[in-house]
Design a protein around this motif. Structure first.
Motif, PDB file in Angstrom:
ATOM      1  N   LYS A   1      42.054  41.633  41.251  1.00  0.00           N
ATOM      2  CA  LYS A   1      41.292  41.127  40.110  1.00  0.00           C
ATOM      3  C   LYS A   1      40.037  41.992  39.972  1.00  0.00           C
ATOM      4  O   LYS A   1      39.223  42.059  40.887  1.00  0.00           O
ATOM      5  CB  LYS A   1      40.893  39.669  40.315  1.00  0.00           C
ATOM      6  CG  LYS A   1      42.074  38.718  40.483  1.00  0.00           C
ATOM      7  CD  LYS A   1      41.594  37.301  40.763  1.00  0.00           C
ATOM      8  CE  LYS A   1      42.770  36.362  40.994  1.00  0.00           C
ATOM      9  NZ  LYS A   1      42.310  34.983  41.343  1.00  0.00           N
ATOM     10  N   GLU A   2      39.903  42.640  38.826  1.00  0.00           N
ATOM     11  CA  GLU A   2      38.723  43.459  38.563  1.00  0.00           C
ATOM     12  C   GLU A   2      37.849  42.749  37.533  1.00  0.00           C
ATOM     13  O   GLU A   2      38.305  42.422  36.433  1.00  0.00           O
ATOM     14  CB  GLU A   2      39.133  44.831  38.040  1.00  0.00           C
ATOM     15  CG  GLU A   2      39.946  45.652  39.030  1.00  0.00           C
ATOM     16  CD  GLU A   2      40.329  47.001  38.470  1.00  0.00           C
ATOM     17  OE1 GLU A   2      39.443  47.871  38.338  1.00  0.00           O
ATOM     18  OE2 GLU A   2      41.527  47.183  38.141  1.00  0.00           O
ATOM     19  N   GLN A   3      36.586  42.504  37.890  1.00  0.00           N
ATOM     20  CA  GLN A   3      35.647  41.827  37.003  1.00  0.00           C
ATOM     21  C   GLN A   3      34.370  42.667  36.931  1.00  0.00           C
ATOM     22  O   GLN A   3      33.559  42.650  37.854  1.00  0.00           O
ATOM     23  CB  GLN A   3      35.338  40.417  37.514  1.00  0.00           C
ATOM     24  CG  GLN A   3      36.561  39.520  37.606  1.00  0.00           C
ATOM     25  CD  GLN A   3      36.247  38.172  38.229  1.00  0.00           C
ATOM     26  OE1 GLN A   3      35.146  37.928  38.704  1.00  0.00           O
ATOM     27  NE2 GLN A   3      37.219  37.274  38.223  1.00  0.00           N
ATOM     28  N   TYR A   4      34.221  43.400  35.843  1.00  0.00           N
ATOM     29  CA  TYR A   4      33.086  44.291  35.691  1.00  0.00           C
ATOM     30  C   TYR A   4      32.164  43.756  34.600  1.00  0.00           C
ATOM     31  O   TYR A   4      32.258  44.140  33.428  1.00  0.00           O
ATOM     32  CB  TYR A   4      33.556  45.707  35.351  1.00  0.00           C
ATOM     33  CG  TYR A   4      34.509  46.289  36.383  1.00  0.00           C
ATOM     34  CD1 TYR A   4      34.209  46.210  37.740  1.00  0.00           C
ATOM     35  CD2 TYR A   4      35.700  46.899  36.005  1.00  0.00           C
ATOM     36  CE1 TYR A   4      35.068  46.740  38.694  1.00  0.00           C
ATOM     37  CE2 TYR A   4      36.564  47.432  36.954  1.00  0.00           C
ATOM     38  CZ  TYR A   4      36.240  47.342  38.293  1.00  0.00           C
ATOM     39  OH  TYR A   4      37.088  47.864  39.234  1.00  0.00           O
TER      40      TYR A   4
ATOM     41  N   LYS B   1      35.992  41.196  47.733  1.00  0.00           N
ATOM     42  CA  LYS B   1      36.385  39.965  48.425  1.00  0.00           C
ATOM     43  C   LYS B   1      37.880  39.960  48.684  1.00  0.00           C
ATOM     44  O   LYS B   1      38.670  40.315  47.807  1.00  0.00           O
ATOM     45  CB  LYS B   1      36.002  38.746  47.581  1.00  0.00           C
ATOM     46  CG  LYS B   1      36.397  37.412  48.170  1.00  0.00           C
ATOM     47  CD  LYS B   1      36.014  36.283  47.232  1.00  0.00           C
ATOM     48  CE  LYS B   1      36.431  34.921  47.788  1.00  0.00           C
ATOM     49  NZ  LYS B   1      36.103  33.827  46.845  1.00  0.00           N
ATOM     50  N   ASP B   2      38.265  39.578  49.903  1.00  0.00           N
ATOM     51  CA  ASP B   2      39.679  39.445  50.231  1.00  0.00           C
ATOM     52  C   ASP B   2      39.971  38.021  50.672  1.00  0.00           C
ATOM     53  O   ASP B   2      39.066  37.246  50.974  1.00  0.00           O
ATOM     54  CB  ASP B   2      40.086  40.436  51.330  1.00  0.00           C
ATOM     55  CG  ASP B   2      39.396  40.147  52.664  1.00  0.00           C
ATOM     56  OD1 ASP B   2      39.696  39.107  53.287  1.00  0.00           O
ATOM     57  OD2 ASP B   2      38.555  40.966  53.092  1.00  0.00           O
ATOM     58  N   SER B   3      41.247  37.682  50.694  1.00  0.00           N
ATOM     59  CA  SER B   3      41.671  36.341  51.112  1.00  0.00           C
ATOM     60  C   SER B   3      42.350  36.396  52.479  1.00  0.00           C
ATOM     61  O   SER B   3      43.272  35.643  52.754  1.00  0.00           O
ATOM     62  CB  SER B   3      42.628  35.739  50.075  1.00  0.00           C
ATOM     63  OG  SER B   3      43.784  36.558  49.926  1.00  0.00           O
ATOM     64  N   GLY B   4      41.878  37.317  53.315  1.00  0.00           N
ATOM     65  CA  GLY B   4      42.476  37.482  54.637  1.00  0.00           C
ATOM     66  C   GLY B   4      42.058  36.412  55.623  1.00  0.00           C
ATOM     67  O   GLY B   4      41.583  35.336  55.246  1.00  0.00           O
ATOM     68  N   SER B   5      42.207  36.725  56.892  1.00  0.00           N
ATOM     69  CA  SER B   5      41.979  35.728  57.947  1.00  0.00           C
ATOM     70  C   SER B   5      40.509  35.469  58.210  1.00  0.00           C
ATOM     71  O   SER B   5      40.147  34.481  58.830  1.00  0.00           O
ATOM     72  CB  SER B   5      42.650  36.189  59.248  1.00  0.00           C
ATOM     73  OG  SER B   5      42.163  37.473  59.628  1.00  0.00           O
TER      74      SER B   5
ATOM     75  N   LEU C   1      42.700  40.214  46.143  1.00  0.00           N
ATOM     76  CA  LEU C   1      41.606  41.171  46.300  1.00  0.00           C
ATOM     77  C   LEU C   1      40.784  41.148  45.017  1.00  0.00           C
ATOM     78  O   LEU C   1      41.298  41.452  43.939  1.00  0.00           O
ATOM     79  CB  LEU C   1      42.141  42.581  46.555  1.00  0.00           C
ATOM     80  CG  LEU C   1      41.087  43.693  46.629  1.00  0.00           C
ATOM     81  CD1 LEU C   1      40.155  43.485  47.814  1.00  0.00           C
ATOM     82  CD2 LEU C   1      41.759  45.064  46.715  1.00  0.00           C
ATOM     83  N   THR C   2      39.517  40.761  45.135  1.00  0.00           N
ATOM     84  CA  THR C   2      38.635  40.666  43.973  1.00  0.00           C
ATOM     85  C   THR C   2      37.546  41.722  44.070  1.00  0.00           C
ATOM     86  O   THR C   2      36.861  41.830  45.086  1.00  0.00           O
ATOM     87  CB  THR C   2      37.988  39.272  43.887  1.00  0.00           C
ATOM     88  OG1 THR C   2      39.007  38.271  43.817  1.00  0.00           O
ATOM     89  CG2 THR C   2      37.104  39.162  42.651  1.00  0.00           C
ATOM     90  N   VAL C   3      37.409  42.504  43.007  1.00  0.00           N
ATOM     91  CA  VAL C   3      36.341  43.501  42.916  1.00  0.00           C
ATOM     92  C   VAL C   3      35.456  43.093  41.746  1.00  0.00           C
ATOM     93  O   VAL C   3      35.898  43.083  40.597  1.00  0.00           O
ATOM     94  CB  VAL C   3      36.906  44.917  42.703  1.00  0.00           C
ATOM     95  CG1 VAL C   3      35.774  45.923  42.604  1.00  0.00           C
ATOM     96  CG2 VAL C   3      37.854  45.287  43.830  1.00  0.00           C
ATOM     97  N   ARG C   4      34.215  42.741  42.044  1.00  0.00           N
ATOM     98  CA  ARG C   4      33.318  42.193  41.025  1.00  0.00           C
ATOM     99  C   ARG C   4      32.036  43.022  40.957  1.00  0.00           C
ATOM    100  O   ARG C   4      31.463  43.395  41.984  1.00  0.00           O
ATOM    101  CB  ARG C   4      32.989  40.737  41.357  1.00  0.00           C
ATOM    102  CG  ARG C   4      32.159  40.029  40.294  1.00  0.00           C
ATOM    103  CD  ARG C   4      31.913  38.574  40.669  1.00  0.00           C
ATOM    104  NE  ARG C   4      33.138  37.792  40.584  1.00  0.00           N
ATOM    105  CZ  ARG C   4      33.713  37.191  41.623  1.00  0.00           C
ATOM    106  NH1 ARG C   4      33.175  37.287  42.832  1.00  0.00           N
ATOM    107  NH2 ARG C   4      34.813  36.478  41.471  1.00  0.00           N
ATOM    108  N   LEU C   5      31.603  43.323  39.750  1.00  0.00           N
ATOM    109  CA  LEU C   5      30.377  44.084  39.525  1.00  0.00           C
ATOM    110  C   LEU C   5      29.481  43.278  38.596  1.00  0.00           C
ATOM    111  O   LEU C   5      29.834  43.019  37.448  1.00  0.00           O
ATOM    112  CB  LEU C   5      30.704  45.451  38.909  1.00  0.00           C
ATOM    113  CG  LEU C   5      29.517  46.372  38.611  1.00  0.00           C
ATOM    114  CD1 LEU C   5      28.807  46.784  39.893  1.00  0.00           C
ATOM    115  CD2 LEU C   5      29.980  47.606  37.842  1.00  0.00           C
TER     116      LEU C   5
END
Length: 464
Positions: free
Chosen positions: A335-338, A388-392, A372-376
């Protein structure tokens, strides 16, 4: 109520002086001015009019003028406070920068309609405002504003930003909730008109929170600065330029290998197209160029890294970093949020390495796939990059050491030197920025990098 007037208008004036161009600041100052207008109305009625009467200054024109001034100030508070509070909450909400631009343009005007229509209704005898109408729009405005502030705190994953949002909510929400009852609910349904005078105590609490949090923030800022200097000293004492260079080369060689294998597999299966081959080769060439840039910028056997500053678009650079990791992204929901589309003054090669490294860490934390979220985004003085990841996630013990040189949680990988985040921290700090990580076991990890806003490129383009 003189205290309310002076306190709120002082806060509103300071906000406008310090940051007049930011809409969020203007709406927050508007709350202070509309709330202070209620205090001015009370001051006129309780002090100015009696004082003028005792000294026989209260002529008929003067009395009429004071009466109109009191009414205007009173209505400004009654009708303006819910509206300005809701508009501030909307601008303060994390997702507001991503809203549709037409929505941003029309929302203030649409929400202004109910307060404006209040002037068309006549109040009952003895009532200052038409409560039977105002109560039906003022109540949802205030409740919605409080709900948005609370939700913004719950959604915030950056511990530092969450503290700021929590303090803002603590200062604003109780005061507006109390005002909802003293100004609207109790007078409308129980004819209790004078309880608004107790607002002074709640406003005193608000001002105390503002002053206390400002002092506290300054103290914590000094504490963080000391910790950063200590970490930077440790990094300089242990790491070397060659180790950082090895880490950078390892990442780029990995990209070249992945795209080489991709081209080979697609060619063997007969699925190649000239356009796709050209695109993949461009990624390989970009990775090789990045290795050259890193070799050029890291000085021999030392740890010093030179920054070659230029104006760049961080949104485009983040997207390019994701594109170079395309083969590894097949199992991830990206997810890309710029929300920020402006410029950043920085070193393209070094920031590419930093963001690629953090993105790679995020993907390695989700071996079976995930979000996987990439936010600016942007704040008053900062450009904020969030990955941000949704890992452990990580335990507290790991989180405390995550920036330590040579510390790694990936002991099973032969080529991992534990220098990735130390290098990233060093580069972000050289950009006069900050880097923070928020993580909990089972809840993923968020990496926040904040960079200062700079209007123009400094005259000195290279920083040691």
């Amino acid at each position: 109520m003189l205290f309310v007037l002076i306190g709120l208008w002082t806060v509103g004036l300071l906000l406008l002086v310090t940051d007049p161009k930011r809409p969020m600041t203007r709406w927050l100052s508007a709350i202070a001015f509309t709330g202070g207008s209620g205090g001015l109305s009370a001051v006129i009625a309780d002090h100015v009019v009696p004082y003028a009467f005792d000294r026989q200054w209260l002529t008929e024109p003067a009395a009429l003028l004071l009466s109109k001034a009191e009414l205007i100030c009173s209505l400004t508070c009654y009708y303006g406070l819910p509206y300005t509070f809701l508009m501030f909450a909307i601008h303060y909400y994390p997702d507001y920068p991503l809203w549709d631009r037409y929505g941003k343009r029309f929302i203030p005007w649409l929400l202004l309609i109910p307060p404006a229509l209040s002037f068309a209704f006549e109040p009952k005898p003895g009532d200052p405002i038409p409560y039977h109408y105002v109560i039906f729009w003022a109540t949802p405005y205030i409740i919605a504003g409080i709900a948005m502030l609370i939700h913004s705190v719950l959604r915030e994953r950056n511990s530092f930003l969450r503290r700021s949002r929590l303090l803002t909510t603590t200062a604003a929400a109780p005061t507006l909730f109390f005002a909802l009852f003293t100004l609207y609910v109790l007078p409308a349904f129980f004819q209790m008109y004078e309880l608004w005078r107790y607002n002074a105590w709640v406003i005193a609490f608000t001002l105390a929170v503002i002053i206390g949090s400002s002092l506290r923030y300054g103290f914590m800022g000094l504490q963080i600065s000391i910790q950063n200097q200590k970490l930077d000293y440790t990094l300089r004492a242990i790491t070397s330029g060659t180790s950082i260079l090895n880490h950078a080369i390892k990442n780029d060689v990995g990209k070249i290998r992945l795209f080489g294998e991709k081209i080979k597999t697609e060619a063997a299966d007969g699925r190649t197209s000239p356009e796709q081959v050209v695109e993949d080769i461009e990624v390989i060439m970009a990775a090789s160029q990045h290795i050259y840039d890193m070799l050029y910028r890291i000085q021999g056997q030392t740890q010093e890294v030179e920054l070659h500053l230029e104006e760049l678009h961080p949104a485009e650079l983040l997207h390019e970093c994701l594109h170079m990791l395309a083969p590894q992204l097949s199992s991830a929901n990206v997810k890309e949020q710029y929300a920020y589309q402006g410029l950043l003054i920085g070193d393209r090669a070094q920031l590419t390495e930093v963001w690629t490294n953090v993105l790679t860490n995020a993907l390695e934390a989700m071996p079976r796939g995930g979000d996987l979220t990439v936010r600016l985004t942007e704040t008053k003085r900062k450009i904020v990059v969030e990955i941000k990841d949704s890992g452990s996630g990580m335990e507290k013990s790991q989180l405390k050491r995550v920036f330590d040189p040579f510390y790694t949680t990936k002991s099973g990988k032969k080529l991992n030197f534990g220098l990735g985040l130390s290098y990233c921290y060093n580069i972000v700090q050289k950009h006069k920025g900050t880097m923070n990580i928020h993580s909990k076991p089972g809840q993923g990890t968020s990496v926040f990098m904040q960079f200062p806003k700079t209007k123009r490129l400094p005259a000195q383009k290279e920083l040691d």
